[in-house]
Design a protein around this motif. Structure first.
Motif, PDB file in Angstrom:
ATOM      1  N   VAL A  59      -0.889   9.380  -1.720  1.00  0.00           N
ATOM      2  CA  VAL A  59      -2.296   8.526  -1.598  1.00  0.00           C
ATOM      3  C   VAL A  59      -3.336   9.704  -1.676  1.00  0.00           C
ATOM      4  O   VAL A  59      -4.325   9.545  -2.492  1.00  0.00           O
ATOM      5  CB  VAL A  59      -2.279   7.817  -0.223  1.00  0.00           C
ATOM      6  CG1 VAL A  59      -3.858   7.637   0.066  1.00  0.00           C
ATOM      7  CG2 VAL A  59      -1.551   6.527  -0.520  1.00  0.00           C
ATOM      8  N   VAL A  75      -6.774   0.716  -3.954  1.00  0.00           N
ATOM      9  CA  VAL A  75      -5.133   0.566  -3.927  1.00  0.00           C
ATOM     10  C   VAL A  75      -4.644   1.408  -2.601  1.00  0.00           C
ATOM     11  O   VAL A  75      -3.871   0.968  -1.919  1.00  0.00           O
ATOM     12  CB  VAL A  75      -4.620   0.919  -5.221  1.00  0.00           C
ATOM     13  CG1 VAL A  75      -3.066   1.033  -5.109  1.00  0.00           C
ATOM     14  CG2 VAL A  75      -5.193  -0.056  -6.348  1.00  0.00           C
ATOM     15  N   SER A  76      -5.240   2.526  -2.525  1.00  0.00           N
ATOM     16  CA  SER A  76      -4.878   3.385  -1.399  1.00  0.00           C
ATOM     17  C   SER A  76      -4.899   2.775  -0.096  1.00  0.00           C
ATOM     18  O   SER A  76      -4.050   3.009   0.854  1.00  0.00           O
ATOM     19  CB  SER A  76      -5.519   4.934  -1.547  1.00  0.00           C
ATOM     20  OG  SER A  76      -5.295   5.629  -2.819  1.00  0.00           O
ATOM     21  N   THR A  79      -2.203   0.006   0.218  1.00  0.00           N
ATOM     22  CA  THR A  79      -0.784   0.523   0.456  1.00  0.00           C
ATOM     23  C   THR A  79      -0.711   1.235   1.814  1.00  0.00           C
ATOM     24  O   THR A  79       0.341   1.071   2.634  1.00  0.00           O
ATOM     25  CB  THR A  79      -0.811   1.895  -0.530  1.00  0.00           C
ATOM     26  OG1 THR A  79      -1.096   1.369  -1.686  1.00  0.00           O
ATOM     27  CG2 THR A  79       0.641   2.632  -0.573  1.00  0.00           C
ATOM     28  N   SER A 159       5.701  -6.741  -1.708  1.00  0.00           N
ATOM     29  CA  SER A 159       6.065  -6.153  -0.382  1.00  0.00           C
ATOM     30  C   SER A 159       7.314  -6.512   0.276  1.00  0.00           C
ATOM     31  O   SER A 159       8.124  -5.843   0.595  1.00  0.00           O
ATOM     32  CB  SER A 159       4.580  -6.152   0.436  1.00  0.00           C
ATOM     33  OG  SER A 159       4.500  -7.400   0.654  1.00  0.00           O
ATOM     34  N   PHE A 197      -2.416   7.572  -9.666  1.00  0.00           N
ATOM     35  CA  PHE A 197      -2.016   7.002  -8.573  1.00  0.00           C
ATOM     36  C   PHE A 197      -0.462   6.773  -8.572  1.00  0.00           C
ATOM     37  O   PHE A 197       0.504   6.991  -7.930  1.00  0.00           O
ATOM     38  CB  PHE A 197      -2.748   5.847  -8.223  1.00  0.00           C
ATOM     39  CG  PHE A 197      -2.315   5.102  -6.805  1.00  0.00           C
ATOM     40  CD1 PHE A 197      -2.575   5.505  -5.629  1.00  0.00           C
ATOM     41  CD2 PHE A 197      -1.319   4.108  -7.020  1.00  0.00           C
ATOM     42  CE1 PHE A 197      -2.100   4.843  -4.544  1.00  0.00           C
ATOM     43  CE2 PHE A 197      -0.813   3.538  -5.833  1.00  0.00           C
ATOM     44  CZ  PHE A 197      -1.061   4.100  -4.536  1.00  0.00           C
ATOM     45  N   CYS A 198      -0.118   5.842  -9.742  1.00  0.00           N
ATOM     46  CA  CYS A 198       1.438   5.345 -10.090  1.00  0.00           C
ATOM     47  C   CYS A 198       2.131   7.003 -10.101  1.00  0.00           C
ATOM     48  O   CYS A 198       3.353   6.891  -9.773  1.00  0.00           O
ATOM     49  CB  CYS A 198       1.398   4.570 -11.249  1.00  0.00           C
ATOM     50  SG  CYS A 198       0.586   3.094 -11.025  1.00  0.00           S
ATOM     51  N   MET A 201       2.818   8.433  -6.781  1.00  0.00           N
ATOM     52  CA  MET A 201       3.690   7.658  -6.044  1.00  0.00           C
ATOM     53  C   MET A 201       5.033   7.641  -6.507  1.00  0.00           C
ATOM     54  O   MET A 201       6.197   7.845  -5.666  1.00  0.00           O
ATOM     55  CB  MET A 201       3.325   5.991  -6.187  1.00  0.00           C
ATOM     56  CG  MET A 201       2.156   5.726  -5.490  1.00  0.00           C
ATOM     57  SD  MET A 201       2.236   5.801  -3.658  1.00  0.00           S
ATOM     58  CE  MET A 201       3.582   4.835  -3.154  1.00  0.00           C
ATOM     59  N   SER A 227       4.681  -0.406   1.946  1.00  0.00           N
ATOM     60  CA  SER A 227       3.827   0.297   1.315  1.00  0.00           C
ATOM     61  C   SER A 227       4.082   0.325  -0.124  1.00  0.00           C
ATOM     62  O   SER A 227       2.908  -0.017  -1.070  1.00  0.00           O
ATOM     63  CB  SER A 227       3.740   1.812   1.722  1.00  0.00           C
ATOM     64  OG  SER A 227       3.427   1.885   2.987  1.00  0.00           O
ATOM     65  N   ALA A 231       1.515  -1.321  -3.261  1.00  0.00           N
ATOM     66  CA  ALA A 231       0.974  -0.471  -4.263  1.00  0.00           C
ATOM     67  C   ALA A 231       1.241  -0.971  -5.418  1.00  0.00           C
ATOM     68  O   ALA A 231       0.432  -0.993  -6.559  1.00  0.00           O
ATOM     69  CB  ALA A 231       1.523   0.870  -3.965  1.00  0.00           C
TER      70      ALA A 231
END
Length: 318
Positions: A59, A75-76, A79, A159, A197-198, A201, A227, A231
């Motif tokens: 993040v 998104v963060s 998450t 999730s 971001f992906c 992660m 999380s 995400a």
């Protein structure tokens, strides 16, 4: 894509050498349910809550690398919020010294509240095209108002699906890394911030695997698994890639479906003695394969191969 992946992997991997001993010192050992595979009882006492060190790494790296982009920031936040629900559940397990955390109803309620808040944010900040879902061959499916209940369902379902998948050493960490890497490639042409971001992660999951591979020295716990699902769902929604997301996370939904079918069939076939029949030796699906004679590493390897195929398919059909 490669720079945030490698940086996140290096940081989370190195950080684990400091955090895992701390988790052990704070006596965050996992409680193993007796109803599960008997071979898992030896894992009792393995530190959990591992999500507290590898998820924030991704993040923070993504936020800094994208200059706190609005989409990445949203998104963060989601998450970390789902991670907070997971942390609450993990903490309750440790406090009560059992494998029962917060009640399923409470957990689901909190997940729905956060999903609604995220959908409200999208409704007020995103263009109208957000309600259009990209399909293969360049086809766009406009959903209009139907998009919003679907969006809420995706966040909650993803999730919970990743939460159920996290049941073997290295299973969710490795499959999560592949899913995020595939989603990074899918989003790269139109959403570079979400791509970063992906990728971060994915790298963080790989760094976590350094400590979670069999035999695991730490588990991610609900802190990590909730999380990851949130995400994935949030990125899929914001980028309009729900079809690709479905392919990339099909394995997670198969795990969820196995639980639903197991419970439903057991109730439907329940006799006067209160005992029903089972479709699987045990659910989720990975436990069925374990009890069918597969080793834990064989199940995880097969899951990795399946995820890789799904990722290639998602990229080919984008």
């Amino acid at each position: 894509m490669t720079i945030p992946l490698f940086v996140a992997a290096a940081i989370s991997g190195c950080l684990g050498y400091w955090v895992v001993p701390l988790l052990r010192a704070f006596k965050t050992g996992q409680f193993i349910r007796k109803e599960g595979p008997q071979g898992h009882l030896k894992k009792a006492g393995t530190p959990t809550m591992g999500g507290i060190f590898f998820v924030p790494v991704a993040v923070v790296l993504a936020l800094v690398a994208t200059g706190f982009s609005q989409d990445v920031l949203a998104v963060s936040a989601l998450t970390l919020a789902y991670g907070a629900i997971g942390w609450l559940d993990d903490w309750q397990v440790l406090r009560l010294r059992s494998n029962q955390g917060i009640s399923p109803k409470t957990k689901l309620f909190l997940q729905i509240i956060l999903a609604v808040l995220f959908c409200l944010w999208m409704l007020t900040t995103q263009p109208a095209t957000i309600t259009t879902v990209a399909l293969p061959l360049g086809v766009a499916l406009p959903l209009g108002l139907l998009f919003w209940p679907l969006a809420g369902f995706v966040l909650v379902a993803e999730s919970n699906a990743t939460n159920l998948t996290d049941g073997l050493d290295g299973l969710m960490g490795g499959t999560g890394a592949i899913a995020f890497w595939g989603l990074a490639a899918v989003t790269s042409p139109t959403h570079p911030g979400l791509m970063v971001f992906c990728a971060a992660m994915s790298g963080a999951c790989l760094g976590f695997l350094l400590h979670n591979r069999n035999p695991a020295k730490v588990f991610m716990g609900d802190t990590g698994s909730l999380s990851l699902g949130a995400a994935l769902g949030a990125v899929g929604l914001l980028s309009g890639n729900l079809f690709a997301l479905t392919l990339l996370t099909f394995l997670f939904f198969a795990e969820t479906l196995s639980v639903i079918l197991q419970v439903g069939y057991f109730k439907a076939t329940k006799g006067p003695d209160g005992v029903g029949k089972r479709l699987f030796k045990m659910a989720p699906l990975h436990h069925h394969f374990e009890l069918s004679g597969w080793s834990e590493t064989q199940v995880v390897t097969a899951a990795y191969a399946t995820m890789a195929i799904l990722a290639v398919l998602a990229l080919g059909l984008r």
